[in-house]
Write an enzyme that holds these catalytic residues in place. Sequence first.
Site, PDB file in Angstrom:
ATOM      1  N   ARG A 147      34.194  30.533 -15.361  1.00  0.00           N
ATOM      2  CA  ARG A 147      32.780  30.294 -15.062  1.00  0.00           C
ATOM      3  C   ARG A 147      32.583  29.197 -14.009  1.00  0.00           C
ATOM      4  NH1 ARG A 147      29.498  32.381 -19.086  1.00  0.00           N
ATOM      5  NH2 ARG A 147      27.832  30.990 -18.462  1.00  0.00           N
ATOM      6  N   LYS A 202      32.967  33.501 -12.413  1.00  0.00           N
ATOM      7  CA  LYS A 202      32.941  34.850 -12.977  1.00  0.00           C
ATOM      8  C   LYS A 202      31.531  35.327 -13.258  1.00  0.00           C
ATOM      9  CE  LYS A 202      34.858  38.488 -14.923  1.00  0.00           C
ATOM     10  NZ  LYS A 202      35.387  39.485 -13.980  1.00  0.00           N
ATOM     11  N   CYS A 212      29.093  27.308 -14.798  1.00  0.00           N
ATOM     12  CA  CYS A 212      29.647  26.292 -15.704  1.00  0.00           C
ATOM     13  C   CYS A 212      29.867  26.862 -17.104  1.00  0.00           C
ATOM     14  CB  CYS A 212      28.743  25.059 -15.850  1.00  0.00           C
ATOM     15  SG  CYS A 212      28.325  24.299 -14.289  1.00  0.00           S
ATOM     16  N   ASN A 264      25.007  23.720 -18.827  1.00  0.00           N
ATOM     17  CA  ASN A 264      25.150  24.886 -17.955  1.00  0.00           C
ATOM     18  C   ASN A 264      23.744  25.309 -17.561  1.00  0.00           C
ATOM     19  OD1 ASN A 264      25.819  27.393 -16.801  1.00  0.00           O
ATOM     20  ND2 ASN A 264      25.756  28.422 -18.773  1.00  0.00           N
ATOM     21  N   GLY A 265      23.510  25.474 -16.242  1.00  0.00           N
ATOM     22  CA  GLY A 265      22.170  25.892 -15.796  1.00  0.00           C
ATOM     23  C   GLY A 265      21.634  24.940 -14.748  1.00  0.00           C
ATOM     24  N   GLU A 280      33.880  48.525  -2.584  1.00  0.00           N
ATOM     25  CA  GLU A 280      34.575  47.791  -3.640  1.00  0.00           C
ATOM     26  C   GLU A 280      35.943  47.296  -3.153  1.00  0.00           C
ATOM     27  OE1 GLU A 280      33.808  46.409  -6.240  1.00  0.00           O
ATOM     28  OE2 GLU A 280      35.570  46.249  -7.512  1.00  0.00           O
ATOM     29  N   GLU A 318      37.212  38.668  -1.674  1.00  0.00           N
ATOM     30  CA  GLU A 318      36.978  37.599  -2.653  1.00  0.00           C
ATOM     31  C   GLU A 318      38.262  36.925  -3.128  1.00  0.00           C
ATOM     32  OE1 GLU A 318      35.059  38.463  -6.430  1.00  0.00           O
ATOM     33  OE2 GLU A 318      35.921  40.454  -6.463  1.00  0.00           O
ATOM     34  N   LYS A 331      36.966  43.379  -3.093  1.00  0.00           N
ATOM     35  CA  LYS A 331      38.147  42.850  -3.799  1.00  0.00           C
ATOM     36  C   LYS A 331      38.988  42.026  -2.838  1.00  0.00           C
ATOM     37  CE  LYS A 331      37.236  43.158  -6.995  1.00  0.00           C
ATOM     38  NZ  LYS A 331      36.164  43.773  -7.716  1.00  0.00           N
ATOM     39  N   TRP A 339      30.836  24.486 -12.095  1.00  0.00           N
ATOM     40  CA  TRP A 339      30.649  25.141 -10.800  1.00  0.00           C
ATOM     41  C   TRP A 339      29.473  24.408 -10.175  1.00  0.00           C
ATOM     42  CZ3 TRP A 339      26.959  27.905  -8.009  1.00  0.00           C
ATOM     43  CH2 TRP A 339      27.448  28.642  -6.925  1.00  0.00           C
ATOM     44  N   HIS A 377      28.522  54.707  14.811  1.00  0.00           N
ATOM     45  CA  HIS A 377      27.229  54.141  15.197  1.00  0.00           C
ATOM     46  C   HIS A 377      27.308  52.630  15.418  1.00  0.00           C
ATOM     47  CE1 HIS A 377      25.296  57.974  14.603  1.00  0.00           C
ATOM     48  NE2 HIS A 377      25.980  58.097  13.465  1.00  0.00           N
TER      49      HIS A 377
END
Length: 609
Positions: free
Chosen positions: A27, A604, A2, A100-101, A482, A489, A486, A74, A505
């Site tokens: 966020r 983010k 948030c 936020n939190g 990476e 997501e 990318k 969020w 394997h």
Amino acid sequence: MCGIVGYIGDKNVDAVILVGLEKLEYRGYDSAGVATISKGELGIRKIVGKIWRLAGLLNQKPLGGNVGIGHTRWATHGEPTRLNAHPHVDCNRRISVVHNGIIENYYTIKEKLLKEGHVFESETDTEVIVHLIEKHMDGNLEKAVFKTVKDLEGSFAFAVICEHDPNKVVAAKSGCPLIVGLGRGENVLASDATPVLSITKEVLDIEEKEICVLEKDKVSLFNFDGKKVERKSRVVEWDVEMTTKDGYDHFMLKEIYEQPRVIRDNIRRRINDDYKIDIASDFNLTNGELARVSRIIIQACGTSWHASLVGKYLLEHYCRIHTEVDISSEFRYRNPVADGETYVMAVSQSGETADVIAGIRSAKAKFLKVLSICNVMGSTVARECDGVVYTHAGPEIGVASTKAFTAQLLSFYFLTFYLAKIKWLLSDDELKRLLDELKTISDKMEKFLNSDGKLNKIAKKFYNAKNFVFLGRGINYPLALEGALKLKEISYLHATGYPAGEMKHGPIALVDEKMPVVCIVPKSSVYDKMVSNIQEVKARKGRIIAVATEGDKKIKSIADYVIYIPEVSEIFSPLVVALPLQLLAYKIAVMRKCDVDKPRNLAKSVTVE
Ligand code: M6R
């Protein structure tokens, strides 16, 4: 996660808060809302969805006034519905809060408040804050907030406005970021510096367990016990222009293309004409202390974890320092063996990732020194470490990390060469040779970015694939991780990154004629091994997309598609290899019509555990 914003001043409060929320949308973007006090009355607008919808609503039904707060969410407690959207209000709709939190003891508080007759509207943890403030309010808002924070457990940065004390915004911080911008006749607060920049570059960092009171002409700071705190302001080095798309379709694309400049500027900043590396100015450690480091445990999340895996390779190779890399959410709950010469490193773009911060705190509790690589000045990570190497990548707004990644890699090169030098493991000549090559990398990155035509064709061919595999070896194995991250997501395609030698394997069973396999195979000490692994995939009819060095004809005869990158030494290859992987993910996501900058379910900076 948030984002919160608060403003007091003569500008159009709706607009200031909206613009601020837009900057913080990375966020979280499940719902958004604004509350202001206009002509003595509290007004609220909130919506489910992204900020542009809130802008539409405010356009139709403006709020106005001189004081307001805003929120982009969020969801943690309660689905992303209008009722759960912030701002939340007290029973009499005179006080309003954005938060936020997470309030961990919200349930107990809520039960108590319900018994006392408070009426709740939402399923959020946040709503208890506003009802507590209502309970403690006797005309002075900050006094009510001082009492309220005593009851709260968990993490929070919240801002509150109230009809009964209308000429201020009061905010409190414990465990979540909060920054105040000091304007002339106006003041602003936010979860990070980006919303503040359109008003001022002079900021106050709010520290743990502090409360700030923003009035038009002053900002007062207190600790949770009500004691006044004095703090010097600082000037943010970012500009408001850095937070715009600057003509690009997406922030992610802009940030991909910014990489050569970020690398070039950083090299100029860090390496002087005598080939001295200047990184230790933000260290509270002497070279003598640093030279004794015998072991490093790096802890990070996501892309920063991948950069750290490259860092391990460098630190072990050049500094002969035993290096471990751990995911922060694992590190914080284990009990690592560590002695006085073990350093912990935290790597984080935002500097606000909850698990990384917890990792730092658990290391400090063991009296270990902590260094960090971080992009955001004044962030919690930067403030809590014994030394920080800033990546100076500028604000990164796209949720998918790109320029912060290559800037983190660059910081690892600087740190490695610096440590190797003070440990007497790198001669002047060798250092000069390495730095001379490093100085050429930004031009090579630029060259690649100006000639990425092939990627469209590949993206077009595979954007409907169900799965992707990314393979790499040695220093480019983390790049396979990476590349896969990318892609998944931002395009929601399943992708897995693997060390190429490990395929046989198990995972090679996944390969058939439909499976695109991105093989990272620049010229390197493991080139032949990589080619053998590619042959193994090819023998199972996998579709090979190779990332290879310009002029490599052999790979052309094996792979279905080749993306050529300019020739660089193996050691620096991750800086260039990152680019085609980022662009491939970007192009596929665009073709799949995904929201590139704000992928579903993500935010983010992950400021919750
Ligand atoms: O801000 P941080 O570097 O601490 O963030 C860590 C991860 O959340 C972040 O890298 C995430 O994985 C990105 N979305 C990857 O693109």
